[in-house]
Design a protein around this motif. Structure first.
Motif, short mmCIF file in Angstrom:
data_model
loop_
_atom_site.label_atom_id
_atom_site.label_comp_id
_atom_site.label_asym_id
_atom_site.label_seq_id
_atom_site.Cartn_x
_atom_site.Cartn_y
_atom_site.Cartn_z
N LYS A 1 -15.17 -12.23 -8.86
CA LYS A 1 -15.06 -11.04 -9.50
C LYS A 1 -14.91 -9.97 -8.44
CE LYS A 1 -18.71 -12.14 -12.67
NZ LYS A 1 -19.86 -11.65 -13.53
N LEU A 2 -15.13 -9.78 -7.25
CA LEU A 2 -14.64 -8.87 -6.22
C LEU A 2 -13.31 -8.92 -6.09
CD1 LEU A 2 -15.90 -6.60 -4.60
CD2 LEU A 2 -16.10 -8.57 -2.66
N GLU A 3 -12.82 -10.38 -6.18
CA GLU A 3 -11.32 -10.29 -5.83
C GLU A 3 -10.45 -9.77 -7.13
OE1 GLU A 3 -8.31 -14.18 -5.91
OE2 GLU A 3 -10.08 -14.51 -4.99
N SER A 4 -11.04 -10.29 -8.08
CA SER A 4 -10.32 -9.51 -9.30
C SER A 4 -10.34 -7.92 -9.49
CB SER A 4 -11.15 -9.97 -10.81
OG SER A 4 -10.63 -9.46 -11.84
N ALA A 5 -11.31 -7.41 -9.00
CA ALA A 5 -11.24 -5.98 -8.77
C ALA A 5 -10.58 -5.57 -7.94
CB ALA A 5 -12.86 -5.42 -8.59
N GLY A 6 -10.21 -6.14 -6.63
CA GLY A 6 -9.45 -5.86 -5.67
C GLY A 6 -7.94 -6.05 -6.44
N SER A 7 -7.70 -6.78 -6.92
CA SER A 7 -6.38 -6.96 -7.36
C SER A 7 -5.75 -5.89 -8.31
CB SER A 7 -6.21 -8.36 -8.18
OG SER A 7 -6.39 -9.55 -7.28
N GLN A 8 -6.86 -5.60 -9.22
CA GLN A 8 -6.62 -4.47 -10.14
C GLN A 8 -6.59 -2.97 -9.41
OE1 GLN A 8 -5.76 -4.29 -13.46
NE2 GLN A 8 -5.32 -2.46 -13.06
N ILE A 9 -7.40 -2.84 -8.39
CA ILE A 9 -7.13 -1.67 -7.72
C ILE A 9 -5.89 -1.49 -6.99
CG2 ILE A 9 -7.97 -0.33 -5.56
CD1 ILE A 9 -10.87 -1.46 -6.01
N GLN A 10 -5.40 -2.64 -6.46
CA GLN A 10 -4.02 -2.73 -5.75
C GLN A 10 -3.00 -2.55 -6.67
OE1 GLN A 10 -3.45 -3.07 -2.32
NE2 GLN A 10 -1.32 -2.38 -3.06
N ARG A 11 -2.99 -3.08 -7.77
CA ARG A 11 -2.10 -3.05 -8.93
C ARG A 11 -1.79 -1.51 -9.48
NH1 ARG A 11 -3.96 -7.86 -11.32
NH2 ARG A 11 -5.06 -6.67 -12.84
N THR A 12 -2.97 -0.87 -9.54
CA THR A 12 -2.90 0.79 -9.98
C THR A 12 -2.36 1.39 -8.69
OG1 THR A 12 -4.92 0.24 -11.18
CG2 THR A 12 -4.55 2.59 -10.91
N LEU A 13 -2.86 1.19 -7.55
CA LEU A 13 -2.26 2.06 -6.39
C LEU A 13 -0.62 1.81 -6.36
CD1 LEU A 13 -4.72 1.39 -3.73
CD2 LEU A 13 -3.96 3.71 -4.24
N ASN A 14 -0.21 0.53 -6.80
CA ASN A 14 1.37 0.47 -6.74
C ASN A 14 2.05 0.79 -7.73
OD1 ASN A 14 0.85 -1.25 -4.48
ND2 ASN A 14 0.73 -3.22 -5.57
N VAL A 15 1.36 1.51 -8.83
CA VAL A 15 2.36 2.41 -9.75
C VAL A 15 3.08 3.40 -9.05
CG1 VAL A 15 2.02 3.77 -11.69
CG2 VAL A 15 0.73 1.64 -11.61
#
Length: 174
Positions: free
Chosen positions: A112-126
């Motif tokens: 779950k933490l990995e999934s949250a980290g991926s979403q944080i990174q995707r949002t930062l990459n916008v």
């Protein structure tokens, strides 16, 4: 402040209290009452218990018990047991809490933490220019900068938690 223990009642009454306390505990951790009640019942059972018996003892539907047992199996808190000649499903509790934590709960938390980290990174990459042009969000530069600051802070916490959960030191304690 800890309340003084009450005088023990009959075995059946204390088992009932134990099961309800298990349900209250898992509910407090956001897992729902049923998961704690089923696990507690199995924990106090010296032999494997059939799905039907669990449902009867806890006054639950067999379908609900089946769902809860599946969740408990996912975190390796219960084991499925077969008896030759009996087609029913029997379950028993894993009584080694460290094993449940090490093999069942921690991997789920890390996933779950990995999934949250991926979403944080995707949002930062916008791209900031793309974000500004978004019609549904009209943010000022200051607001956008604040959101990015929050995301970087969350990303930092994510990395620290991931390092902690994957550390050899934690593994040694467990």
């Amino acid at each position: 402040m800890t309340r003084p223990p009450t005088t023990p009642q009959t075995w059946a009454q204390e088992c009932h209290r134990f099961v309800e306390a298990g349900g209250n505990t898992t509910h407090a951790f956001g897992m729902g009452r049923m998961i704690g009640r089923v696990y507690s019942l199995l924990y106090l059972s010296p032999e494997a218990v059939s799905l039907e018996d669990i449902a009867t003892r806890l006054e639950m539907s067999k379908a609900s018990v089946s769902i809860v047992v599946r969740r408990l199996s996912e975190i390796q808190a219960v084991r499925h047991t077969l008896y030759p000649g009996d087609r029913r499903d029997f379950y028993e509790a894993e009584t080694d809490f460290m094993s449940i934590l090490r093999s069942g709960i921690l991997p789920g938390i890390r996933k779950k933490l990995e999934s949250a980290g991926s979403q944080i990174q995707r949002t930062l990459n916008v791209d900031p220019e793309t974000a500004k042009a978004s019609p549904e969000l009209q943010l000022t530069q200051k607001q956008h900068d604040e959101i990015r600051r929050r995301l970087r802070s969350a990303q930092n916490l994510h990395r620290r938690l991931d390092r902690l959960l994957s550390s050899k030191l934690l593994a040694r304690f467990l």
